[in-house]
Design a protein around this motif. Structure first.
Motif, PDB file in Angstrom:
ATOM      1  N   GLY A 216      -2.301  -0.978   1.252  1.00 29.98           N
ATOM      2  CA  GLY A 216      -3.200   0.121   1.604  1.00 29.98           C
ATOM      3  C   GLY A 216      -3.562   0.053   2.603  1.00 29.98           C
ATOM      4  N   ASP A 217      -4.630   0.347   2.682  1.00 29.31           N
ATOM      5  CA  ASP A 217      -5.674   0.547   4.281  1.00 29.31           C
ATOM      6  C   ASP A 217      -7.090  -0.811   4.272  1.00 29.31           C
TER       7      ASP A 217
ATOM      8  N   ARG B  83       7.078   1.193   1.392  1.00 33.06           N
ATOM      9  CA  ARG B  83       7.466   0.593   1.974  1.00 33.06           C
ATOM     10  C   ARG B  83       7.796  -0.447   2.272  1.00 33.06           C
TER      11      ARG B  83
ATOM     12  N   SER C 214       1.835   2.135   1.000  1.00 30.86           N
ATOM     13  CA  SER C 214       2.188   0.380   2.069  1.00 30.86           C
ATOM     14  C   SER C 214       3.093  -0.570   0.510  1.00 30.86           C
TER      15      SER C 214
ATOM     16  N   GLY D 206       2.411  -4.295  -1.301  1.00 32.18           N
ATOM     17  CA  GLY D 206       1.262  -3.428  -0.281  1.00 32.18           C
ATOM     18  C   GLY D 206      -0.253  -3.489  -0.963  1.00 32.18           C
TER      19      GLY D 206
ATOM     20  N   ASN E  60      -2.657  -0.688  13.067  1.00 34.22           N
ATOM     21  CA  ASN E  60      -3.097  -1.089  11.398  1.00 34.22           C
ATOM     22  C   ASN E  60      -1.704  -0.116  10.240  1.00 34.22           C
ATOM     23  N   ARG E  61      -0.936   0.613  11.223  1.00 31.39           N
ATOM     24  CA  ARG E  61      -0.194   0.784   9.808  1.00 31.39           C
ATOM     25  C   ARG E  61       1.158  -0.106  10.457  1.00 31.39           C
TER      26      ARG E  61
ATOM     27  N   ASN F  80      -2.739   5.809  -0.088  1.00 27.25           N
ATOM     28  CA  ASN F  80      -2.369   4.410   0.959  1.00 27.25           C
ATOM     29  C   ASN F  80      -1.993   3.030   0.254  1.00 27.25           C
TER      30      ASN F  80
ATOM     31  N   GLY G 137       3.012  -4.501   3.161  1.00 30.20           N
ATOM     32  CA  GLY G 137       2.379  -3.226   3.446  1.00 30.20           C
ATOM     33  C   GLY G 137       1.659  -3.017   3.823  1.00 30.20           C
ATOM     34  N   HIS G 138       1.170  -2.286   5.412  1.00 24.87           N
ATOM     35  CA  HIS G 138      -0.500  -1.881   4.658  1.00 24.87           C
ATOM     36  C   HIS G 138      -0.370  -0.613   5.920  1.00 24.87           C
ATOM     37  N   THR G 139      -1.289  -0.206   5.649  1.00 21.52           N
ATOM     38  CA  THR G 139      -1.658   1.824   6.859  1.00 21.52           C
ATOM     39  C   THR G 139      -2.833   1.469   6.627  1.00 21.52           C
TER      40      THR G 139
ATOM     41  N   ILE H 214       4.204  -3.756   9.115  1.00 24.19           N
ATOM     42  CA  ILE H 214       4.998  -4.168   7.832  1.00 24.19           C
ATOM     43  C   ILE H 214       4.813  -5.753   8.547  1.00 24.19           C
TER      44      ILE H 214
END
Length: 331
Positions: free
Chosen positions: A289-290, A265, A262, A287, A306-307, A258, A221-223, A309
């Motif tokens: 994060g950012d 999610r 992530s 996750g 960037n947001r 974040n 997961g990424h944000t 999966i």
């Protein structure tokens, strides 16, 4: 600053499923119904052992076996010591309860139910600890593999068009099937509530894993680097007192939020895969994060990219590669 991130990492098992992200909780064990049937069920699980120390209770035997397996798993104390410790406490409670009733000819079904409940809790927590260790050890390798994939030339395809996944299982390993081939998985803003159209993508991923039982999947997961509203951020911090004690700056709060979002999610995707019949032992979720952007966060298009999966196909726990790795670790 360093201590903050050490604490933040330690908080992940807690905050990844925080109610701030509005995820569905893990459902409880189903309750038994019917008093007569329940009485018979418990008493059927008491087995007399000839030449032994009396009777044994099958839920207790299963819990002992699960805890032995978890304790023997490499890295379990590092990755989920809390679950393992809770499993031991639950087993101790079950053992104490069984010691009180083992010699009775007609133990109370209510007491047996309590002992079985403690035993089942011990078994479940031990299995969680064991599988967490297995996943985390594998994920450390998967993160490195994913970094290598990110450094390669990106797959070019028309926007919104998914490509079929074909070939032998060995050829699938290393493929980033989400989003590159099956499509994107997206969520309601600031939550781990998956959008309806994304549930269909996860369903396709589950079908793929069913078609190729020798492979597993790593969910990342990424944000973007934008935080939630001030109110949501304060709710998040308030829900995690240890984080609040570090007196982080707003930027540090956003990064922690974040990171946890992530992870929540990624776990939501993993949970949906399990609900679609994929064994949990074939799934890893983490996750970032950012911390791993693929585009600039200065534009809306970049933040949207960037947001994301990512789902990468990896050797499954029963694959020849995994068996060889376990053999090498034990040698």
């Amino acid at each position: 600053m360093k201590s903050f991130w050490i604490v933040g990492i330690g908080l992940l098992p807690l905050i990844a499923g925080c109610s701030v992200f509005e995820t569905n909780p893990v459902p409880p064990n189903p309750a038994l119904t019917g008093v007569s049937a329940q009485d018979a069920a418990w008493k059927d699980q008491i087995k007399q052992v000839r030449g032994g120390d009396g009777a044994r209770f099958e839920p207790l035997e299963d819990a002992r076996d699960a805890l032995d397996s978890a304790s023997a798993e490499q890295g379990v104390e590092n990755y989920d010591a809390q679950a393992l410790a809770s499993a031991r406490q639950a087993l101790d409670a079950a053992e104490s309860g069984w010691a009180e009733v083992a010699d009775k000819r007609r133990p109370s079904s209510d007491r047996l139910a309590e002992i079985a409940s403690d035993a089942h809790r011990a078994q479940r927590l031990a299995e969680i600890a064991r599988y967490t260790a297995i996943r985390e050890i594998n994920l450390e390798k998967l993160v490195a593999a994913n970094d290598e994939l990110q450094s390669r030339e990106p797959v070019q395809q028309p926007a919104g068009e998914a490509r079929p996944v074909t070939g032998a299982a060995r050829e699938l390993v290393g493929q980033k099937v989400v989003p590159d081939r099956l499509g994107e998985v997206s969520f309601q803003p600031g939550t781990a509530r998956m959008k309806a159209e994304s549930q269909a993508v996860v369903g396709e991923l589950a079908q793929l894993l069913s078609q190729y039982p020798s492979v597993g999947v790593a969910i990342f997961g990424h944000t973007d680097n934008v935080g939630p509203s001030a109110q949501s951020l304060e709710r998040f911090v308030a829900a995690n007192p240890r984080l609040e004690q570090q007196a982080p700056s707003r930027a540090e709060k956003v990064r922690a939020f974040n990171l946890a979002l992530s992870a929540a999610r990624a776990r939501a995707v993993a949970q949906l895969l399990v609900e679609n019949g994929v064994p949990a032992r074939r799934i890893g979720a983490r996750g970032f994060g950012d911390t791993r952007p693929v585009a600039s966060n200065d534009t809306e298009a970049g933040r949207q990219a960037n947001r994301r999966i990512e789902a990468v196909i990896v050797p499954g726990p029963d694959s020849p590669e995994a068996q060889q790795a376990r053999a090498n670790a034990g040698s």
